[in-house]
Design a protein around this motif. Structure first.
Motif, PDB file in Angstrom:
ATOM      1  N   ARG A 268      62.365 -41.011 -45.963  1.00 20.99           N
ATOM      2  CA  ARG A 268      62.336 -39.585 -46.289  1.00 20.99           C
ATOM      3  C   ARG A 268      61.979 -38.768 -45.054  1.00 20.99           C
ATOM      4  NH1 ARG A 268      59.188 -38.691 -52.034  1.00 20.99           N
ATOM      5  NH2 ARG A 268      60.661 -39.838 -53.365  1.00 20.99           N
ATOM      6  N   ARG A 269      62.649 -37.688 -44.935  1.00 24.99           N
ATOM      7  CA  ARG A 269      62.333 -36.773 -43.843  1.00 24.99           C
ATOM      8  C   ARG A 269      60.976 -36.125 -44.121  1.00 24.99           C
ATOM      9  NH1 ARG A 269      63.071 -31.292 -43.085  1.00 24.99           N
ATOM     10  NH2 ARG A 269      63.307 -30.625 -40.932  1.00 24.99           N
ATOM     11  N   ARG A 270      60.121 -36.164 -43.150  1.00 16.52           N
ATOM     12  CA  ARG A 270      58.807 -35.568 -43.327  1.00 16.52           C
ATOM     13  C   ARG A 270      58.941 -34.066 -43.547  1.00 16.52           C
ATOM     14  NH1 ARG A 270      54.710 -37.341 -38.788  1.00 16.52           N
ATOM     15  NH2 ARG A 270      53.347 -36.196 -40.228  1.00 16.52           N
ATOM     16  N   GLY A 271      58.031 -33.526 -44.373  1.00 16.11           N
ATOM     17  CA  GLY A 271      58.065 -32.102 -44.670  1.00 16.11           C
ATOM     18  C   GLY A 271      57.804 -31.267 -43.434  1.00 16.11           C
ATOM     19  N   GLY A 272      58.196 -30.006 -43.518  1.00 11.07           N
ATOM     20  CA  GLY A 272      57.980 -29.100 -42.406  1.00 11.07           C
ATOM     21  C   GLY A 272      59.285 -28.707 -41.750  1.00 11.07           C
ATOM     22  N   ILE A 273      59.164 -27.832 -40.770  1.00  6.50           N
ATOM     23  CA  ILE A 273      60.340 -27.333 -40.069  1.00  6.50           C
ATOM     24  C   ILE A 273      60.802 -28.339 -39.028  1.00  6.50           C
ATOM     25  CG2 ILE A 273      59.713 -24.945 -40.482  1.00  6.50           C
ATOM     26  CD1 ILE A 273      58.527 -24.838 -37.692  1.00  6.50           C
ATOM     27  N   SER A 274      61.978 -28.122 -38.491  1.00  6.59           N
ATOM     28  CA  SER A 274      62.526 -29.036 -37.493  1.00  6.59           C
ATOM     29  C   SER A 274      61.736 -28.934 -36.193  1.00  6.59           C
ATOM     30  CB  SER A 274      63.991 -28.692 -37.226  1.00  6.59           C
ATOM     31  OG  SER A 274      64.079 -27.445 -36.532  1.00  6.59           O
ATOM     32  N   PRO A 275      61.741 -29.988 -35.394  1.00  5.04           N
ATOM     33  CA  PRO A 275      61.050 -29.926 -34.102  1.00  5.04           C
ATOM     34  C   PRO A 275      61.532 -28.777 -33.216  1.00  5.04           C
ATOM     35  CG  PRO A 275      61.608 -32.187 -34.636  1.00  5.04           C
ATOM     36  CD  PRO A 275      62.275 -31.335 -35.674  1.00  5.04           C
ATOM     37  N   LYS A 276      62.832 -28.496 -33.275  1.00  8.42           N
ATOM     38  CA  LYS A 276      63.379 -27.410 -32.454  1.00  8.42           C
ATOM     39  C   LYS A 276      62.800 -26.064 -32.879  1.00  8.42           C
ATOM     40  CE  LYS A 276      67.776 -25.440 -30.876  1.00  8.42           C
ATOM     41  NZ  LYS A 276      69.258 -25.537 -30.959  1.00  8.42           N
ATOM     42  N   ALA A 277      62.741 -25.825 -34.184  1.00  9.84           N
ATOM     43  CA  ALA A 277      62.176 -24.572 -34.681  1.00  9.84           C
ATOM     44  C   ALA A 277      60.689 -24.490 -34.374  1.00  9.84           C
ATOM     45  CB  ALA A 277      62.422 -24.455 -36.186  1.00  9.84           C
ATOM     46  N   ARG A 278      59.983 -25.605 -34.542  1.00  6.47           N
ATOM     47  CA  ARG A 278      58.549 -25.621 -34.244  1.00  6.47           C
ATOM     48  C   ARG A 278      58.295 -25.328 -32.773  1.00  6.47           C
ATOM     49  NH1 ARG A 278      57.755 -30.418 -35.547  1.00  6.47           N
ATOM     50  NH2 ARG A 278      57.348 -30.038 -37.749  1.00  6.47           N
ATOM     51  N   ASN A 279      59.090 -25.921 -31.914  1.00  2.56           N
ATOM     52  CA  ASN A 279      58.911 -25.685 -30.478  1.00  2.56           C
ATOM     53  C   ASN A 279      59.169 -24.226 -30.113  1.00  2.56           C
ATOM     54  OD1 ASN A 279      58.307 -28.381 -30.106  1.00  2.56           O
ATOM     55  ND2 ASN A 279      60.370 -28.953 -29.462  1.00  2.56           N
ATOM     56  N   LEU A 280      60.181 -23.636 -30.739  1.00  4.25           N
ATOM     57  CA  LEU A 280      60.491 -22.233 -30.468  1.00  4.25           C
ATOM     58  C   LEU A 280      59.345 -21.329 -30.919  1.00  4.25           C
ATOM     59  CD1 LEU A 280      62.662 -20.272 -29.420  1.00  4.25           C
ATOM     60  CD2 LEU A 280      63.523 -20.119 -31.773  1.00  4.25           C
TER      61      LEU A 280
END
Length: 268
Positions: free
Chosen positions: A11-23
């Protein structure tokens, strides 16, 4: 006979994508880094950094709102808050109500009706964290807590901008404690304006978070930095020790229940 081994998909872990988080954290980090440079520069570099800080902070908070609550939140939050900020500032500049008598310096850039165009984006930067914090802990008193938090935030913001010559006040009566160049009417004006905008946004913006939302870490970081930076800056760099302790007492008292709730794991 062979036995096939079934490996279920992770399962994909909850939360936003790494790209969005980095931005998101790029713009938040840029906002804080620019503010850290304030005591180290002056003149034209400080003017440009001041303007860049506001836009970076506003963009970070719009992005956080979008990643946490969705497009319905961000597309309503930006125009409502910016227009309210512009409107209340125009009213203040031309009537002296509700903040007191003041005027902006041309150094903040192009103006509309006497208000620099960058100023509404300062409201955009500040109101989202206040609303998020208020919704978490204030129950039916979201408007009051959010307004008080914005007024406390301005205890640190206003003296720094006045000292840099970004605007100036006419002080004829009582002044903010430890800040003789800012009238006492200003924090009360912020309280009233904050109550109005936070109350309005609380009614029209969605409360439900996205299925995989951004955490509240960006909001927490900006609020903590404002408190810490306000204390350290005024105590060690801006020669305002009284304000350092007074502002920290007021804003810290408001933020303690919010962070206590956060650390207990209450993720609304």
């Amino acid at each position: 006979m062979s036995i096939r081994h079934y490996n279920p998909r992770r399962r994909r872990r909850g939360g936003i994508s790494p790209k969005a988080r980095n931005l998101l954290f790029f713009f938040l980090g840029l906002t804080i880094a620019l503010q850290i440079s304030y005591p180290l520069i002056d003149g034209e570099p400080l003017r440009l950094v001041t303007i860049a800080t506001i836009y970076a902070g506003a963009l970070a908070m719009i992005l956080h709102g979008h990643l946490s609550y969705g497009a319905k939140y961000s597309t309503r939050y930006l125009p409502i808050t910016a227009l309210f900020g512009l409107g209340i500032e125009v009213l203040g500049v031309h009537t002296g109500w509700p903040f007191g008598v003041y005027e902006y310096d041309p150094s903040l850039g192009a103006q509309l009706f006497g208000v620099p165009l960058v100023v509404p984006f300062a409201w955009v930067m500040m109101v989202h964290p206040a609303l998020v914090a208020a919704r978490r802990i204030a129950g039916s008193w979201v408007f009051a807590y959010g307004g008080a938090l914005l007024a406390a935030w301005d205890l640190f913001l206003d003296p720094q901008m006045v000292a840099a010559g970004r605007w100036k006040w006419e002080v004829t009566g009582a002044h903010v404690p430890f800040t003789p160049d800012i009238p006492l009417s200003n924090p009360f004006g912020w309280l009233l304006a904050g109550i109005l905008i936070v109350g309005l946004l609380n009614k029209v913006l969605p409360r439900e978070r996205r299925k995989n939302p951004a955490s509240l870490a960006a909001v927490d970081a900006l609020l903590l930095w404002t408190l810490f930076g306000g204390f350290i800056g005024n105590l060690f760099f801006f020669d305002r020790p009284g304000l350092a302790f007074f502002g920290t007492l007021i804003m810290g008292s408001l933020l303690i229940p919010y962070f206590f709730s956060s650390w207990l794991g209450n993720k609304d």
